[in-house]
Scaffold this active site. Structure first.
Site, PDB file in Angstrom:
ATOM      1  N   SER A   1      22.170  28.380   8.622  1.00 42.00           N
ATOM      2  CA  SER A   1      23.236  28.189   7.638  1.00 42.00           C
ATOM      3  C   SER A   1      23.073  26.862   6.886  1.00 42.00           C
ATOM      4  CB  SER A   1      24.616  28.249   8.309  1.00 42.00           C
ATOM      5  OG  SER A   1      24.777  27.184   9.222  1.00 42.00           O
ATOM      6  N   HIS A   2      22.213  25.967   7.369  1.00 44.70           N
ATOM      7  CA  HIS A   2      21.993  24.694   6.675  1.00 44.70           C
ATOM      8  C   HIS A   2      20.513  24.473   6.364  1.00 44.70           C
ATOM      9  CE1 HIS A   2      26.115  24.355   7.988  1.00 44.70           C
ATOM     10  NE2 HIS A   2      26.275  23.415   7.073  1.00 44.70           N
TER      11      HIS A   2
ATOM     12  N   ASP B   1      27.822  30.071   8.389  1.00 40.93           N
ATOM     13  CA  ASP B   1      27.430  31.202   9.231  1.00 40.93           C
ATOM     14  C   ASP B   1      28.205  32.457   8.860  1.00 40.93           C
ATOM     15  OD1 ASP B   1      25.510  31.411  11.410  1.00 40.93           O
ATOM     16  OD2 ASP B   1      26.272  29.435  11.939  1.00 40.93           O
TER      17      ASP B   1
HETATM   18  P1  NDP Z   1      27.001  25.786  16.741  1.00 45.04           P
HETATM   19  O1  NDP Z   1      28.250  26.343  17.290  1.00 45.04           O
HETATM   20  O2  NDP Z   1      25.879  26.706  16.471  1.00 45.04           O
HETATM   21  O3  NDP Z   1      26.404  24.629  17.700  1.00 45.04           O
HETATM   22  C1  NDP Z   1      27.114  23.477  17.959  1.00 45.04           C
HETATM   23  C2  NDP Z   1      26.425  22.563  18.942  1.00 45.04           C
HETATM   24  O4  NDP Z   1      26.539  23.127  20.244  1.00 45.04           O
HETATM   25  C3  NDP Z   1      24.942  22.328  18.715  1.00 45.04           C
HETATM   26  O5  NDP Z   1      24.649  20.998  19.033  1.00 45.04           O
HETATM   27  C4  NDP Z   1      24.297  23.315  19.678  1.00 45.04           C
HETATM   28  O6  NDP Z   1      22.974  22.964  20.061  1.00 45.04           O
HETATM   29  C5  NDP Z   1      25.241  23.233  20.845  1.00 45.04           C
HETATM   30  N1  NDP Z   1      25.222  24.418  21.682  1.00 45.04           N
HETATM   31  C6  NDP Z   1      25.336  25.705  21.297  1.00 45.04           C
HETATM   32  N2  NDP Z   1      25.299  26.511  22.385  1.00 45.04           N
HETATM   33  C7  NDP Z   1      25.144  25.707  23.462  1.00 45.04           C
HETATM   34  C8  NDP Z   1      25.038  25.948  24.851  1.00 45.04           C
HETATM   35  N3  NDP Z   1      25.081  27.173  25.350  1.00 45.04           N
HETATM   36  N4  NDP Z   1      24.897  24.889  25.680  1.00 45.04           N
HETATM   37  C9  NDP Z   1      24.852  23.634  25.188  1.00 45.04           C
HETATM   38  N5  NDP Z   1      24.954  23.350  23.873  1.00 45.04           N
HETATM   39  C10 NDP Z   1      25.109  24.378  23.020  1.00 45.04           C
HETATM   40  O7  NDP Z   1      27.282  24.962  15.409  1.00 45.04           O
HETATM   41  P2  NDP Z   1      28.424  25.041  14.292  1.00 45.04           P
HETATM   42  O8  NDP Z   1      28.455  26.367  13.648  1.00 45.04           O
HETATM   43  O9  NDP Z   1      29.696  24.528  14.814  1.00 45.04           O
HETATM   44  O10 NDP Z   1      27.801  23.967  13.255  1.00 45.04           O
HETATM   45  C11 NDP Z   1      26.524  24.206  12.684  1.00 45.04           C
HETATM   46  C12 NDP Z   1      26.110  23.091  11.766  1.00 45.04           C
HETATM   47  O11 NDP Z   1      26.907  23.111  10.617  1.00 45.04           O
HETATM   48  C13 NDP Z   1      26.199  21.674  12.320  1.00 45.04           C
HETATM   49  O12 NDP Z   1      24.900  21.104  12.201  1.00 45.04           O
HETATM   50  C14 NDP Z   1      27.178  20.957  11.407  1.00 45.04           C
HETATM   51  O13 NDP Z   1      26.855  19.599  11.111  1.00 45.04           O
HETATM   52  C15 NDP Z   1      27.077  21.796  10.155  1.00 45.04           C
HETATM   53  N6  NDP Z   1      28.326  21.706   9.381  1.00 45.04           N
HETATM   54  C16 NDP Z   1      28.344  20.861   8.310  1.00 45.04           C
HETATM   55  C17 NDP Z   1      29.499  20.727   7.588  1.00 45.04           C
HETATM   56  C18 NDP Z   1      29.573  19.744   6.466  1.00 45.04           C
HETATM   57  O14 NDP Z   1      30.667  19.523   5.960  1.00 45.04           O
HETATM   58  N7  NDP Z   1      28.518  19.112   6.058  1.00 45.04           N
HETATM   59  C19 NDP Z   1      30.709  21.489   7.907  1.00 45.04           C
HETATM   60  C20 NDP Z   1      30.572  22.309   9.084  1.00 45.04           C
HETATM   61  C21 NDP Z   1      29.412  22.418   9.784  1.00 45.04           C
HETATM   62  P3  NDP Z   1      21.726  23.849  19.465  1.00 45.04           P
HETATM   63  O15 NDP Z   1      21.674  23.545  18.000  1.00 45.04           O
HETATM   64  O16 NDP Z   1      20.521  23.388  20.221  1.00 45.04           O
HETATM   65  O17 NDP Z   1      22.071  25.281  19.745  1.00 45.04           O
HETATM   66  O1  PYC Z   2      29.188  25.526   6.856  1.00 46.43           O
HETATM   67  O2  PYC Z   2      31.288  24.884   6.919  1.00 46.43           O
HETATM   68  C1  PYC Z   2      30.126  24.795   6.505  1.00 46.43           C
HETATM   69  C2  PYC Z   2      29.808  23.708   5.569  1.00 46.43           C
HETATM   70  C3  PYC Z   2      30.640  23.027   4.756  1.00 46.43           C
HETATM   71  C4  PYC Z   2      29.898  22.119   4.065  1.00 46.43           C
HETATM   72  C5  PYC Z   2      28.623  22.260   4.459  1.00 46.43           C
HETATM   73  N1  PYC Z   2      28.582  23.223   5.392  1.00 46.43           N
END
Ligand code: NDP
Ligand code: PYC
Length: 336
Positions: free
Chosen positions: A44-45, A186
């Protein structure tokens, strides 16, 4: 699926950004971020985000040649005004002063203002842990998430990321997650692929739980962990919004005014120097942290980021694959 080497993916990303009008510096910083995301299989990123970079530029919501301005604001605070550009170049501009201040004082903050933001925060966290420092980062986004107990979008997907450097060449301990049940990106990918989303990710416009990604994109995401994720999300609105003199997620969405562009707001990044905290006891306490990690793994649990590091090793050897439709869209934007 379309297979490519990482080098080919980088050429494609830069071609898209250049063809659409980003200058060299912005192109370099943006392509690095999306290639890192794709390399670590954070789909997703990864390359997918380029579509939104282009849409944001076409909507006039990002400055394609923004030159960030660094301000040494206080002994423990550096500010970078991104001047309406994407956050990546602003982060690069502020990083050397942030780390110097953290080493000097033990702890320091980088406040990025007026940036357009889409990145996965672990990219920045790794740049700080690579220098032996502990890191924490967060930011608001657009108001897409309902607070726990509520039923209308108000909070952002507000990511929170933390990193801890580890000895002997081991990759850092990093977690990085949205405070919504999942990143909105996602849900967009599920929508593109016509796949239902798991129960609990979001609600529709009427506040009813839904597994239809289109309905949730039109309604609201839910926070992770109910009231706990909601409280963390509110904290992020505060410390990476009003505290640093920037917009909340609701204000960012109002500024967007229906354009569908990337959010526009600030970001707060903290760096802490274990050596400054611990002095001659550094090695002893870093070893205790290692004991904690070993005990977690001994239970059969995995550390966050382990999936990313494994994916990184694989894609560096074997290359990446993206849906053919995404490849075609990007090729058109790159005018290849
Ligand atoms: P996920 O729910 O996929 O993962 C979140 C974290 O949990 C990761 O560090 C992941 O490690 C870890 N994790 C997942 N499963 C396990 C497990 N079973 N045991 C231990 N650790 C685990 O991510 P999100 O969907 O919440 O977020 C995805 C990305 O989106 C992030 O990088 C975030 O910075 C980005 N984002 C950016 C935004 C923005 O405004 N710029 C807004 C929202 C999100 P691993 O990666 O190794 O699975
Ligand atoms: O996936 O929620 C998101 C997000 C917001 C800004 C960048 N990623």
């Amino acid at each position: 699926m379309h297979r490519m080497s990482l080098e080919e993916a980088e050429v494609l990303a830069k071609a898209v950004l250049n063809a659409q009008g980003f200058n060299q510096e912005q192109t370099q910083a943006l392509s690095q971020a999306v290639i890192a995301g794709q390399r670590d299989e954070c789909h997703s990123h990864g390359l997918y985000r380029l579509l939104n970079c282009v849409k944001t530029l076409a909507a006039g919501k990002v400055v394609a040649n923004a030159q960030p301005e660094v301000h040494d604001h206080a002994p423990g605070i550096v500010r970078v005004d991104a001047k309406g550009g994407f956050s990546q170049l602003a982060f690069e501009a502020g990083l050397p002063i942030l780390t110097a201040k953290a080493r000097e004082q033990g702890i320091a903050a980088l406040a990025i203002n007026h940036c357009v933001h889409f990145s996965a925060l672990w990219v920045e966290i790794e740049a700080i842990t690579d220098q032996g420092l502990v890191a924490l980062a967060c930011n608001p986004s657009h108001a897409w998430v309902a607070p726990a107990g509520g039923n209308r979008p108000l909070l952002g997907t507000n990511p929170l990321a933390f990193g801890w450097p580890r000895p002997n060449g081991q990759p850092p301990f990093i977690f990085d997650f949205a405070t919504s049940a999942i990143a909105r990106g996602d849900i967009e990918l599920h929508h593109r692929e016509n796949k239902p989303i798991p129960e609990g990710w979001g609600i529709d416009r009427l506040g009813q739980h839904s597994q239809n990604p289109a309905d949730v994109l039109d309604g609201a995401l839910l926070t992770f962990g109910g009231h706990k994720g909601s409280a963390l999300s509110i904290m992020i609105e505060l410390i990476a919004g009003p505290l640093i003199g920037d917009l909340t997620s609701a204000e960012s969405l109002a500024y967007d005014d229906g354009a569908g562009a990337s959010p526009y707001h600030g970001e707060l990044i903290l760096a802490m120097d274990p050596e400054r905290f611990l002095g001659s006891t550094l090695e002893d306490y870093m070893a205790r942290a290692e004991d904690l990690f070993s005990s977690i793994i001994a239970q059969g649990a995995r550390l966050p980021s382990q999936r990313r590091y494994t994916a990184r090793q694989r894609t560096q050897k074997e290359g990446i694959s993206i849906p053919e439709s995404l490849y075609q869209e990007l090729s058109r934007l790159a005018r290849l």
